[in-house]
Design an enzyme around this catalytic site. Sequence first.
Site, PDB file in Angstrom:
ATOM      1  N   ASP A 110      -4.413  -6.282   5.129  1.00 28.30           N
ATOM      2  CA  ASP A 110      -5.393  -7.174   5.755  1.00 28.30           C
ATOM      3  C   ASP A 110      -5.410  -8.547   5.079  1.00 28.30           C
ATOM      4  OD1 ASP A 110      -6.405  -5.473   7.757  1.00 28.30           O
ATOM      5  OD2 ASP A 110      -7.554  -4.353   6.264  1.00 28.30           O
ATOM      6  N   LYS A 147       9.154 -17.499 -10.707  1.00 28.85           N
ATOM      7  CA  LYS A 147       8.445 -16.326 -11.214  1.00 28.85           C
ATOM      8  C   LYS A 147       7.245 -16.754 -12.066  1.00 28.85           C
ATOM      9  CE  LYS A 147       9.148 -12.370 -14.148  1.00 28.85           C
ATOM     10  NZ  LYS A 147       9.928 -11.884 -15.257  1.00 28.85           N
ATOM     11  N   ASN A 172       0.847  -1.199   0.000  1.00 33.57           N
ATOM     12  CA  ASN A 172       0.000   0.000   0.000  1.00 33.57           C
ATOM     13  C   ASN A 172       0.881   1.246   0.000  1.00 33.57           C
ATOM     14  OD1 ASN A 172       0.583   0.700   2.860  1.00 33.57           O
ATOM     15  ND2 ASN A 172      -0.447  -1.242   3.231  1.00 33.57           N
ATOM     16  N   LYS A 210     -13.603   0.669  15.842  1.00 28.81           N
ATOM     17  CA  LYS A 210     -12.322  -0.068  15.865  1.00 28.81           C
ATOM     18  C   LYS A 210     -11.679   0.010  17.242  1.00 28.81           C
ATOM     19  CE  LYS A 210     -11.118   0.583  11.098  1.00 28.81           C
ATOM     20  NZ  LYS A 210     -10.337   1.268  10.089  1.00 28.81           N
ATOM     21  N   LYS A 262     -11.259  -3.433  19.364  1.00 29.21           N
ATOM     22  CA  LYS A 262      -9.884  -3.959  19.484  1.00 29.21           C
ATOM     23  C   LYS A 262      -9.206  -3.555  20.789  1.00 29.21           C
ATOM     24  CE  LYS A 262      -9.504  -4.046  14.474  1.00 29.21           C
ATOM     25  NZ  LYS A 262      -8.646  -3.864  13.310  1.00 29.21           N
ATOM     26  N   PHE A 309      -4.365   3.402  14.817  1.00 28.28           N
ATOM     27  CA  PHE A 309      -4.666   4.410  13.799  1.00 28.28           C
ATOM     28  C   PHE A 309      -5.842   3.901  12.967  1.00 28.28           C
ATOM     29  CE2 PHE A 309      -1.252   7.658  13.445  1.00 28.28           C
ATOM     30  CZ  PHE A 309      -0.491   7.244  14.520  1.00 28.28           C
TER      31      PHE A 309
HETATM   32  N1  CTP Z   1      -3.949  -3.281  12.039  1.00 24.78           N
HETATM   33  C1  CTP Z   1      -3.268  -4.383  12.505  1.00 24.78           C
HETATM   34  N2  CTP Z   1      -3.313  -5.544  11.793  1.00 24.78           N
HETATM   35  C2  CTP Z   1      -4.017  -5.634  10.657  1.00 24.78           C
HETATM   36  C3  CTP Z   1      -4.708  -4.506  10.168  1.00 24.78           C
HETATM   37  C4  CTP Z   1      -4.654  -3.342  10.893  1.00 24.78           C
HETATM   38  O1  CTP Z   1      -2.622  -4.308  13.542  1.00 24.78           O
HETATM   39  N3  CTP Z   1      -4.034  -6.775   9.990  1.00 24.78           N
HETATM   40  C5  CTP Z   1      -3.905  -2.047  12.836  1.00 24.78           C
HETATM   41  C6  CTP Z   1      -3.291  -0.848  12.173  1.00 24.78           C
HETATM   42  O2  CTP Z   1      -1.897  -0.757  12.478  1.00 24.78           O
HETATM   43  C7  CTP Z   1      -4.080   0.298  12.761  1.00 24.78           C
HETATM   44  C8  CTP Z   1      -5.439  -0.291  13.052  1.00 24.78           C
HETATM   45  O3  CTP Z   1      -5.251  -1.687  13.047  1.00 24.78           O
HETATM   46  O4  CTP Z   1      -3.533   0.758  13.984  1.00 24.78           O
HETATM   47  C9  CTP Z   1      -6.530   0.042  12.109  1.00 24.78           C
HETATM   48  O5  CTP Z   1      -6.161  -0.241  10.796  1.00 24.78           O
HETATM   49  P1  CTP Z   1      -7.192  -0.125   9.576  1.00 24.78           P
HETATM   50  O6  CTP Z   1      -6.594  -0.806   8.393  1.00 24.78           O
HETATM   51  O7  CTP Z   1      -7.671   1.283   9.439  1.00 24.78           O
HETATM   52  O8  CTP Z   1      -8.406  -0.907  10.143  1.00 24.78           O
HETATM   53  P2  CTP Z   1      -8.945  -2.347  10.038  1.00 24.78           P
HETATM   54  O9  CTP Z   1      -9.291  -2.742  11.414  1.00 24.78           O
HETATM   55  O10 CTP Z   1      -8.037  -3.243   9.291  1.00 24.78           O
HETATM   56  O11 CTP Z   1     -10.329  -2.131   9.300  1.00 24.78           O
HETATM   57  P3  CTP Z   1     -10.729  -1.855   7.778  1.00 24.78           P
HETATM   58  O12 CTP Z   1      -9.527  -2.206   6.955  1.00 24.78           O
HETATM   59  O13 CTP Z   1     -11.887  -2.729   7.558  1.00 24.78           O
HETATM   60  O14 CTP Z   1     -11.066  -0.397   7.739  1.00 24.78           O
END
Ligand code: CTP
Length: 406
Positions: free
Chosen positions: A276, A286, A207, A334, A338, A320
């Site tokens: 995620d 490859k 990303n 969130k 969490k 975040f």
């Molecule tokens: N985070 C994490 N592990 C993951 C995804 C996210 O620890 N696999 C943490 C990020 O570092 C951040 C927080 O979760 O502090 C929120 O991340 P975000 O991607 O905004 O939220 P998600 O809970 O993954 O929700 P969504 O993608 O559905 O918005």
Amino acid sequence: MKGKKIVLGVTGGIAAYKAAELARECIKRGAAVHVIMTRNATEFVTPLTFQTLTGNPVSVDTFQLTGEWEIGHISLAESAHLVLLAPATANVIGKIAGGIADDLLTTTVMATRAPVLICPAMNVNMYSNPIVRENMEKLAAKGVRFVEAGYGELACKTEGYGRLACLEDIMEDAEDILTAKDLVGQHVLVTAGPTREAFDPVRFITNYSTGKMGYAVAVAAKRRGAKVTLVSGPTSLPQPRGIRFVPVSSAREMRDAVMSNLPEASVVVKSAAVADYRPAGFSESKIKKTERPLEFTLERNPDIIAEVGKIKGDRILVGFAVETDNLVGYATKKMKEKNMDLIVANDITQPGAGFAGETNIVKILDREGGSEDLPLMDKMDVAHRILDRVAELVGKREGAARARKR
Ligand code: CTP
């Protein structure tokens, strides 16, 4: 550095010209800079250069001074937040170590109660001379800080240690000295950057995260006196000094690094943009292109912050939320789901916010329903505002623990 007064002492070495850049950088970061030069320094750079850059008169020699000036310079020694000597010759270091105050600069160093940071620059043999080393050790034992000279080609055409340390290192030590130490005793574990989810030896999904926000939190926490461990996905940022650095690539590697460093952490700040999902399979060779569309399944990665939230105990957990809509609603959900203590909500659709840039616009939400809306700010300032809230929570918890003991 904002609002701080720095006395920059410049002595007579070829690196004197680099002090101009240093003065500029201090001013850029919000400090007021007052330059004092030794007579020899003026042979290398003119006082006018510093006067123009700093907007303040440059002082050169005690003997030119009227009584009024003399008092003025003593008040400078008294009102300075930091006395920074760059470049510092063997001569000036020796004079200070020997308690000699025979010009304006050495008199100011003698008269100040502010911290003194010395950045030596000299010939390689002088720098390794036992007398110079002894003088430096003597001053260090009295609380004077040094930014050791770097290695490289020297003006005398030799190579070795003796070059003025790089600007970034000098600035970092100056920032460190000027920052109040309200996180001493805390161990802050920070995650930063993106993760990479590989599906063959040359390709991966990732990303736009650059790691800037997380690195700013790590550096700010270090400056405030915390021990810091930075678990970082791949970024192009230099590894910060004075911080335990754990480089990782995938979300699963990040999870393992966080879990193995969690026991000693008292604060966890999860600013990494963790993928995620990851490709379900990995091809050892490859993947060659064909005429057909390439399809692959993505499977869930571990949710690291959710795992930490389940076992965090007394630790302060900051997450975040990067969103494009319903910022407060999603972020609050969130935080609660969490088990975070604070969440930094980031609407990346606003200009000046989100990945890559030097600035951010965030809201800091807490468990009591509070929302602190911060304007467009430099990421380092955002980091400090987050850590202000962390320090507040640490104080509350320590107070409650003391009350329980009574
Ligand atoms: N985070 C994490 N592990 C993951 C995804 C996210 O620890 N696999 C943490 C990020 O570092 C951040 C927080 O979760 O502090 C929120 O991340 P975000 O991607 O905004 O939220 P998600 O809970 O993954 O929700 P969504 O993608 O559905 O918005």
